[in-house]
Design a protein around this motif. Structure first.
Motif, PDB file in Angstrom:
ATOM      1  N   LEU A  39      95.124  67.315  23.744  1.00 37.30           N
ATOM      2  CA  LEU A  39      94.903  66.561  24.984  1.00 37.30           C
ATOM      3  C   LEU A  39      93.448  66.122  25.115  1.00 37.30           C
ATOM      4  O   LEU A  39      93.159  65.005  25.547  1.00 37.30           O
ATOM      5  N   THR A  40      92.527  67.001  24.727  1.00 34.17           N
ATOM      6  CA  THR A  40      91.099  66.674  24.822  1.00 34.17           C
ATOM      7  C   THR A  40      90.733  65.531  23.887  1.00 34.17           C
ATOM      8  O   THR A  40      90.037  64.586  24.277  1.00 34.17           O
ATOM      9  N   TYR A  43      92.167  62.282  25.197  1.00 32.19           N
ATOM     10  CA  TYR A  43      91.382  61.739  26.308  1.00 32.19           C
ATOM     11  C   TYR A  43      90.124  61.053  25.790  1.00 32.19           C
ATOM     12  O   TYR A  43      89.773  59.949  26.235  1.00 32.19           O
ATOM     13  N   ALA A  46      91.144  57.765  24.166  1.00 25.78           N
ATOM     14  CA  ALA A  46      91.686  56.789  25.111  1.00 25.78           C
ATOM     15  C   ALA A  46      90.631  56.239  26.065  1.00 25.78           C
ATOM     16  O   ALA A  46      90.735  55.093  26.512  1.00 25.78           O
ATOM     17  N   ALA A  47      89.612  57.048  26.369  1.00 29.77           N
ATOM     18  CA  ALA A  47      88.652  56.665  27.410  1.00 29.77           C
ATOM     19  C   ALA A  47      87.447  55.895  26.889  1.00 29.77           C
ATOM     20  O   ALA A  47      86.627  55.434  27.695  1.00 29.77           O
ATOM     21  N   VAL A 167      84.380  64.479  29.175  1.00 31.86           N
ATOM     22  CA  VAL A 167      85.395  65.271  28.488  1.00 31.86           C
ATOM     23  C   VAL A 167      85.420  66.695  29.044  1.00 31.86           C
ATOM     24  O   VAL A 167      86.487  67.270  29.302  1.00 31.86           O
ATOM     25  N   ALA A 170      87.325  66.984  32.136  1.00 32.83           N
ATOM     26  CA  ALA A 170      88.772  66.805  32.027  1.00 32.83           C
ATOM     27  C   ALA A 170      89.477  68.028  31.453  1.00 32.83           C
ATOM     28  O   ALA A 170      90.663  68.254  31.732  1.00 32.83           O
ATOM     29  N   PHE A 174      93.398  69.780  31.807  1.00 30.27           N
ATOM     30  CA  PHE A 174      94.351  69.920  30.704  1.00 30.27           C
ATOM     31  C   PHE A 174      94.833  71.367  30.593  1.00 30.27           C
ATOM     32  O   PHE A 174      95.991  71.625  30.230  1.00 30.27           O
TER      33      PHE A 174
END
Length: 285
Positions: A39-40, A43, A46-47, A167, A170, A174
């Motif tokens: 997930l990290t 992210y 994607a970001a 990150v 976030a 997660f």
């Protein structure tokens, strides 16, 4: 080095205190680790666009290296600028045209390999020296141009730190996502014996634990170090800017480099006497 030491202290504090009254095996839930890492990374990808991803990946290993921006480096920078400006004052602006067009072959610049090999620093120096050679300059306008360029450079240099900080922010979320997934799994096994349910609930909570620990214990320190490196790198440009502006304003080389010296941080700034003696020693070589 201190990053590794800090990581060891964090792990010893978190896992060591837990091991006193619990089993470390209870924290080993491989699927939770895989989910949070995935997930990290997702992210992060994607970001950010590809240029920022490349810049961040390239910048992270640099935090493990010692900083080159120490007193010796700044003395070299000031000595180099002094030599260039002294030559200008003695022989005229046109005398440095060959030096700024080919710094690697310049009798002055080639004496300072740590500076010559830094493409950004040399480009900043030679660009404004080239403008000085080109004709009369309005110091106010040049200072404004320098400020805009340095603002752009600082923004680019600080971007990896901002990205890693985002990150870090976030990752705890997660961890909650992974924990909720674990709880959903527990709800599907509600008829199991209490011992089995307790183990499943504990495994689900590991996700929250991992998200918070990884975020604030491991990722956030990297973000802070990247931000510090970016700020540290900006100091040399501020120093060069002040020296060149002082020279453009008509100050003698000895005075111009004093303008630059005053911009340096106290822990890495050479004293007036240190710099003066160093310049005399190099002049005598």
């Amino acid at each position: 080095m201190f990053l590794i030491v800090g990581y060891v202290i964090i792990l010893a504090s978190a896992l060591g205190t837990y091991a006193i009254h619990g089993s470390l095996l209870a924290l080993w839930v491989p699927t939770e680790y895989i989910a949070i890492v995935g997930l990290t990374i997702g992210y992060f990808v994607a970001a950010n666009n590809i240029s920022i991803i490349k810049a961040t990946v390239a910048a992270v290993p640099g935090i493990l290296k010692g900083s080159k921006f120490n007193k010796a480096f700044y003395i070299d920078a000031l000595a180099m600028l002094f030599e260039v400006l002294a030559k200008v004052r003695k022989e005229g602006l046109m005398s440095i045209e060959g030096d700024i067009e080919n710094p690697e072959a310049s009798p002055i610049f080639s004496k300072y390999p740590n500076l010559v090999h830094d493409h950004h620093i040399m480009e900043f120096v030679t660009d404004y020296l080239r403008m000085m050679v080109g004709g009369n300059l309005n110091t106010v306008e040049i200072e404004s141009l320098m400020d805009v360029e340095l603002e752009t450079h600082h923004h680019e240099a600080a971007e990896p730190g901002h990205v890693v900080s985002a990150v870090a922010g976030a990752v705890p979320a997660f961890g909650i996502v992974v924990a909720v997934m674990g709880v959903v799994n527990v709800m599907g096994s509600v008829g199991s014996p209490p011992a089995v349910l307790g183990k499943m609930i504990g495994g689900a909570l590991v996700g929250t634990f991992l998200g918070i620990l990884i975020s604030y214990g491991f990722v956030e320190p990297v973000a802070k170090l990247l931000e510090q490196k970016a700020a540290e790198e900006g100091t040399i440009y501020k120093c060069i800017k002040m020296v060149l502006l002082a020279s453009m304003s008509g100050y003698a080389p000895q005075v111009a480099i004093e303008f630059g010296r005053k911009t340096l941080d106290s822990h890495s700034r050479p004293s007036f006497r240190e710099l003066e003696e160093e310049l005399k020693a190099r002049k005598g070589k």
